[in-house]
Design a protein around this motif. Structure first.
Motif, PDB file in Angstrom:
ATOM      1  N   LYS A  95       0.839  -1.201   0.000  1.00 44.52           N
ATOM      2  CA  LYS A  95       0.000   0.000   0.000  1.00 44.52           C
ATOM      3  C   LYS A  95       0.875   1.253   0.000  1.00 44.52           C
ATOM      4  O   LYS A  95       0.631   2.197  -0.753  1.00 44.52           O
ATOM      5  CB  LYS A  95      -0.923  -0.021   1.224  1.00 44.52           C
ATOM      6  N   GLU A 123       1.046   4.256  -2.760  1.00 48.65           N
ATOM      7  CA  GLU A 123       0.785   5.634  -2.347  1.00 48.65           C
ATOM      8  C   GLU A 123       1.969   6.553  -2.655  1.00 48.65           C
ATOM      9  O   GLU A 123       1.776   7.711  -3.014  1.00 48.65           O
ATOM     10  CB  GLU A 123       0.430   5.677  -0.859  1.00 48.65           C
ATOM     11  N   LYS A 172       1.678   7.749  -5.959  1.00 49.89           N
ATOM     12  CA  LYS A 172       0.386   8.411  -6.148  1.00 49.89           C
ATOM     13  C   LYS A 172      -0.618   7.543  -6.913  1.00 49.89           C
ATOM     14  O   LYS A 172      -1.371   8.007  -7.758  1.00 49.89           O
ATOM     15  CB  LYS A 172       0.569   9.770  -6.818  1.00 49.89           C
ATOM     16  N   ARG A 224      -3.766   4.960  -6.263  1.00 52.92           N
ATOM     17  CA  ARG A 224      -4.734   4.555  -5.247  1.00 52.92           C
ATOM     18  C   ARG A 224      -4.646   3.044  -5.048  1.00 52.92           C
ATOM     19  O   ARG A 224      -4.731   2.271  -5.999  1.00 52.92           O
ATOM     20  CB  ARG A 224      -6.144   4.962  -5.687  1.00 52.92           C
ATOM     21  N   THR A 266      -6.081   0.007  -4.666  1.00 50.33           N
ATOM     22  CA  THR A 266      -7.271  -0.847  -4.727  1.00 50.33           C
ATOM     23  C   THR A 266      -6.847  -2.301  -4.525  1.00 50.33           C
ATOM     24  O   THR A 266      -5.663  -2.635  -4.608  1.00 50.33           O
ATOM     25  CB  THR A 266      -7.971  -0.721  -6.096  1.00 50.33           C
ATOM     26  N   ARG A 313      -4.959  -3.726  -7.577  1.00 54.92           N
ATOM     27  CA  ARG A 313      -3.622  -3.130  -7.711  1.00 54.92           C
ATOM     28  C   ARG A 313      -2.656  -3.728  -6.694  1.00 54.92           C
ATOM     29  O   ARG A 313      -1.500  -3.980  -7.011  1.00 54.92           O
ATOM     30  CB  ARG A 313      -3.694  -1.611  -7.565  1.00 54.92           C
ATOM     31  N   THR A 343      -1.738   1.939 -15.735  1.00 52.63           N
ATOM     32  CA  THR A 343      -1.613   2.913 -14.642  1.00 52.63           C
ATOM     33  C   THR A 343      -0.243   2.807 -14.001  1.00 52.63           C
ATOM     34  O   THR A 343       0.418   3.821 -13.759  1.00 52.63           O
ATOM     35  CB  THR A 343      -2.714   2.684 -13.585  1.00 52.63           C
TER      36      THR A 343
END
Length: 137
Positions: A6, A10, A13, A15, A17, A20, A57
């Motif tokens: 996580k 972060e 940048k 998110r 999920t 991910r 992404t």
């Protein structure tokens, strides 16, 4: 482990999920670059389009880099610590003709190519093809 994943997302940048986090975890466990098919096989319940969008992404946010393996397949590998996919971060890739795996060689930098005046480089890639150490044994 989930907190580390996580945090990684972060920091870029992205998110964090559930899908991910799963994709990032799967990529971290790989020893070679992986294609969309490989991820789809590893994450059986994940939708192909969702996996593709996740990789896109990750690529846009410089979490993975894309590798054209020279055999017509696109593969992805996690970027190293501090990588921004800038020219200084570009490295050589190795494609094994036998097992068809693609390896990142981060210690092998791509040499700077002198270009004629007013030629502006957009992308540089070096792919070495041969037999990997596992197949050579």
């Amino acid at each position: 482990m989930k907190k580390d994943l996580k945090k990684q997302l972060e920091q870029k940048k992205v998110r964090p999920t559930a899908i991910r986090l799963l994709v990032l975890d799967t990529l971290q466990r790989q020893k070679t670059a992986v294609g969309l098919d490989d991820l789809e096989e590893a994450l059986e319940k994940a939708d192909r389009i969702t996996l593709y969008r996740t990789l896109k992404t990750f690529e846009e946010m410089k979490l993975v880099h894309r590798i054209e393996d020279g055999a017509g397949a696109t593969k992805f590998a996690l970027c190293g610590e501090g990588c921004e996919c800038a020219p200084k971060d570009i490295h050589v890739h190795f494609y094994c003709n036998n097992c068809e795996e693609t390896f990142c060689l981060p210690k092998s930098e791509v040499p700077e190519v002198p270009l004629p005046e007013k030629f502006l480089p957009v992308e540089t890639k070096v792919l070495v093809k041969g037999i990997c150490q596992n197949c050579a044994s």
